[in-house]
Design a protein around this motif. Structure first.
Motif, PDB file in Angstrom:
ATOM      1  N   THR A 166       0.866  -1.181   0.000  1.00 59.65           N
ATOM      2  CA  THR A 166       0.000   0.000   0.000  1.00 59.65           C
ATOM      3  C   THR A 166       0.903   1.232   0.000  1.00 59.65           C
ATOM      4  OG1 THR A 166      -0.095   0.329   2.403  1.00 59.65           O
ATOM      5  CG2 THR A 166      -1.706  -1.223   1.446  1.00 59.65           C
ATOM      6  N   PRO A 167       0.396   2.382  -0.408  1.00 63.11           N
ATOM      7  CA  PRO A 167       1.214   3.600  -0.326  1.00 63.11           C
ATOM      8  C   PRO A 167       1.692   3.889   1.102  1.00 63.11           C
ATOM      9  CG  PRO A 167      -0.646   3.966  -1.782  1.00 63.11           C
ATOM     10  CD  PRO A 167      -0.863   2.629  -1.124  1.00 63.11           C
ATOM     11  N   LYS A 168       0.849   3.621   2.092  1.00 62.53           N
ATOM     12  CA  LYS A 168       1.211   3.877   3.489  1.00 62.53           C
ATOM     13  C   LYS A 168       2.381   2.994   3.933  1.00 62.53           C
ATOM     14  CE  LYS A 168      -0.755   4.009   8.139  1.00 62.53           C
ATOM     15  NZ  LYS A 168      -1.932   3.789   8.955  1.00 62.53           N
ATOM     16  N   THR A 169       2.335   1.706   3.594  1.00 57.92           N
ATOM     17  CA  THR A 169       3.422   0.813   4.014  1.00 57.92           C
ATOM     18  C   THR A 169       4.687   1.043   3.192  1.00 57.92           C
ATOM     19  OG1 THR A 169       2.530  -1.005   2.661  1.00 57.92           O
ATOM     20  CG2 THR A 169       1.877  -0.936   4.996  1.00 57.92           C
ATOM     21  N   HIS A 170       4.535   1.514   1.957  1.00 60.54           N
ATOM     22  CA  HIS A 170       5.686   1.929   1.137  1.00 60.54           C
ATOM     23  C   HIS A 170       6.427   3.043   1.869  1.00 60.54           C
ATOM     24  CE1 HIS A 170       7.894   3.440  -2.392  1.00 60.54           C
ATOM     25  NE2 HIS A 170       7.336   4.623  -2.172  1.00 60.54           N
ATOM     26  N   GLU A 171       5.708   4.077   2.298  1.00 61.95           N
ATOM     27  CA  GLU A 171       6.318   5.206   3.004  1.00 61.95           C
ATOM     28  C   GLU A 171       6.941   4.768   4.328  1.00 61.95           C
ATOM     29  OE1 GLU A 171       7.049   8.220   1.949  1.00 61.95           O
ATOM     30  OE2 GLU A 171       6.084   7.801   0.016  1.00 61.95           O
ATOM     31  N   ALA A 172       6.266   3.872   5.040  1.00 62.10           N
ATOM     32  CA  ALA A 172       6.809   3.376   6.309  1.00 62.10           C
ATOM     33  C   ALA A 172       8.136   2.641   6.092  1.00 62.10           C
ATOM     34  CB  ALA A 172       5.796   2.455   6.998  1.00 62.10           C
ATOM     35  N   ALA A 173       8.214   1.842   5.029  1.00 60.41           N
ATOM     36  CA  ALA A 173       9.452   1.114   4.732  1.00 60.41           C
ATOM     37  C   ALA A 173      10.574   2.077   4.349  1.00 60.41           C
ATOM     38  CB  ALA A 173       9.212   0.098   3.619  1.00 60.41           C
ATOM     39  N   LEU A 174      10.237   3.101   3.570  1.00 57.30           N
ATOM     40  CA  LEU A 174      11.248   4.104   3.205  1.00 57.30           C
ATOM     41  C   LEU A 174      11.784   4.784   4.458  1.00 57.30           C
ATOM     42  CD1 LEU A 174       9.618   5.720   0.044  1.00 57.30           C
ATOM     43  CD2 LEU A 174      11.495   4.048   0.100  1.00 57.30           C
ATOM     44  N   GLU A 175      10.899   5.122   5.392  1.00 58.40           N
ATOM     45  CA  GLU A 175      11.328   5.760   6.638  1.00 58.40           C
ATOM     46  C   GLU A 175      12.192   4.812   7.465  1.00 58.40           C
ATOM     47  OE1 GLU A 175      12.087   8.715   9.258  1.00 58.40           O
ATOM     48  OE2 GLU A 175      11.222   8.863   7.242  1.00 58.40           O
ATOM     49  N   THR A 176      11.831   3.547   7.518  1.00 58.72           N
ATOM     50  CA  THR A 176      12.644   2.551   8.225  1.00 58.72           C
ATOM     51  C   THR A 176      14.044   2.495   7.634  1.00 58.72           C
ATOM     52  OG1 THR A 176      10.737   1.226   8.861  1.00 58.72           O
ATOM     53  CG2 THR A 176      12.859   0.078   8.745  1.00 58.72           C
ATOM     54  N   MET A 177      14.135   2.482   6.309  1.00 56.00           N
ATOM     55  CA  MET A 177      15.448   2.430   5.666  1.00 56.00           C
ATOM     56  C   MET A 177      16.251   3.694   5.955  1.00 56.00           C
ATOM     57  SD  MET A 177      14.805   0.285   2.159  1.00 56.00           S
ATOM     58  CE  MET A 177      13.168   0.869   1.707  1.00 56.00           C
ATOM     59  N   ARG A 178      15.596   4.855   5.908  1.00 61.05           N
ATOM     60  CA  ARG A 178      16.291   6.108   6.249  1.00 61.05           C
ATOM     61  C   ARG A 178      16.873   6.027   7.665  1.00 61.05           C
ATOM     62  NH1 ARG A 178      11.528   8.476   3.971  1.00 61.05           N
ATOM     63  NH2 ARG A 178      11.999   9.325   1.915  1.00 61.05           N
ATOM     64  N   MET A 179      16.076   5.511   8.591  1.00 53.68           N
ATOM     65  CA  MET A 179      16.519   5.406   9.982  1.00 53.68           C
ATOM     66  C   MET A 179      17.718   4.448  10.126  1.00 53.68           C
ATOM     67  SD  MET A 179      14.732   7.540  11.621  1.00 53.68           S
ATOM     68  CE  MET A 179      15.268   7.109  13.259  1.00 53.68           C
ATOM     69  N   CYS A 180      17.852   3.530   9.199  1.00 51.05           N
ATOM     70  CA  CYS A 180      18.962   2.569   9.214  1.00 51.05           C
ATOM     71  C   CYS A 180      20.103   3.019   8.302  1.00 51.05           C
ATOM     72  CB  CYS A 180      18.452   1.191   8.836  1.00 51.05           C
ATOM     73  SG  CYS A 180      17.333   0.512  10.072  1.00 51.05           S
ATOM     74  N   GLN A 181      20.135   4.305   7.988  1.00 56.76           N
ATOM     75  CA  GLN A 181      21.228   4.941   7.238  1.00 56.76           C
ATOM     76  C   GLN A 181      21.356   4.426   5.808  1.00 56.76           C
ATOM     77  OE1 GLN A 181      24.595   4.544   9.847  1.00 56.76           O
ATOM     78  NE2 GLN A 181      23.673   5.878  11.372  1.00 56.76           N
ATOM     79  N   ILE A 182      20.216   4.114   5.208  1.00 58.43           N
ATOM     80  CA  ILE A 182      20.156   3.767   3.796  1.00 58.43           C
ATOM     81  C   ILE A 182      19.636   5.012   3.082  1.00 58.43           C
ATOM     82  CG2 ILE A 182      18.957   2.316   2.099  1.00 58.43           C
ATOM     83  CD1 ILE A 182      19.020   0.149   4.459  1.00 58.43           C
ATOM     84  N   ASP A 183      20.326   5.437   2.038  1.00 51.63           N
ATOM     85  CA  ASP A 183      19.954   6.633   1.307  1.00 51.63           C
ATOM     86  C   ASP A 183      18.686   6.370   0.503  1.00 51.63           C
ATOM     87  OD1 ASP A 183      22.277   7.974   2.183  1.00 51.63           O
ATOM     88  OD2 ASP A 183      23.430   7.111   0.528  1.00 51.63           O
ATOM     89  N   VAL A 184      17.684   7.200   0.676  1.00 50.99           N
ATOM     90  CA  VAL A 184      16.449   7.084  -0.094  1.00 50.99           C
ATOM     91  C   VAL A 184      16.374   8.321  -0.993  1.00 50.99           C
ATOM     92  CG1 VAL A 184      13.926   6.968   0.000  1.00 50.99           C
ATOM     93  CG2 VAL A 184      15.306   5.766   1.722  1.00 50.99           C
ATOM     94  N   VAL A 185      16.306   8.062  -2.293  1.00 50.99           N
ATOM     95  CA  VAL A 185      16.226   9.177  -3.259  1.00 50.99           C
ATOM     96  C   VAL A 185      14.911   9.090  -4.009  1.00 50.99           C
ATOM     97  CG1 VAL A 185      18.704   9.449  -3.509  1.00 50.99           C
ATOM     98  CG2 VAL A 185      17.506   7.889  -5.018  1.00 50.99           C
TER      99      VAL A 185
END
Length: 174
Positions: free
Chosen positions: A155-174
């Motif tokens: 879902t769009p909501k879980t997509h955004e949540a996963a992106l935020e999780t990756m950002r928090m784990c120092q993965i660059d999200v572009v």
């Protein structure tokens, strides 16, 4: 620094098949463009299940048969396959969300040279995030990025949540 593109599970069942979504269909052209314009090594993961899928731990929690080996749903999307034509790429089958084989291979490459891995594909909130976090665990000093415009979640909501999780784990999200 060598760049490596990791194309996660761009299979028919995740694009427009058993577990497909309009968001997955919506990123297809971005994924195709990214692959066509990429210069470097490409790894492609394939979610791969057997006919006994419904009897597995995953199948019991997600009782939707998908990506059954040698079915149309298991195959890469035709446009993605066409974009890969003429490119040097390696396919890795995986029977769960993340691929330890992929992580081990990236670790081996990383021990010899500096690399930057970029992930694209499906689903952001399951297999993309799982692979990104495995890569971070196996290669904590490696640059890892995810192109959000080339990913879609359940879902769009879980997509955004996963992106935020990756950002928090120092993965660059572009």
């Amino acid at each position: 620094m060598e760049k490596i593109l990791i194309v996660v599970d761009m299979q028919n069942d995740f694009v427009d098949g058993a577990l497909g979504t309009k968001e997955a269909v919506g990123i297809l052209e971005n994924v195709v463009s990214k692959i066509k314009n990429f210069e470097g090594r490409i790894f492609v993961t394939l979610d791969t299940h057997g006919k006994d899928y419904l009897e597995t731990a995953e199948g019991k929690k997600l009782p939707v048969p998908h990506c059954i080996r040698d079915t149309k749903g298991w195959q890469l999307n035709e446009k993605v396959l066409e974009a890969l034509s003429g490119k040097a790429y390696r396919t890795l089958e995986k029977n769960t969300f993340g691929s330890t084989v992929l992580a081990e291979e990236m670790k081996e490459i990383r021990e010899k040279e500096e690399i930057r891995a970029e992930l694209i594909g499906l689903c952001t909130d399951i297999c993309v995030v799982s692979n990104a976090l495995l890569l971070k665990a196996y290669c904590p000093e490696m640059e890892i990025g995810v192109d959000a415009s080339c990913c879609a979640g359940v879902t769009p909501k879980t997509h955004e949540a996963a992106l935020e999780t990756m950002r928090m784990c120092q993965i660059d999200v572009v």
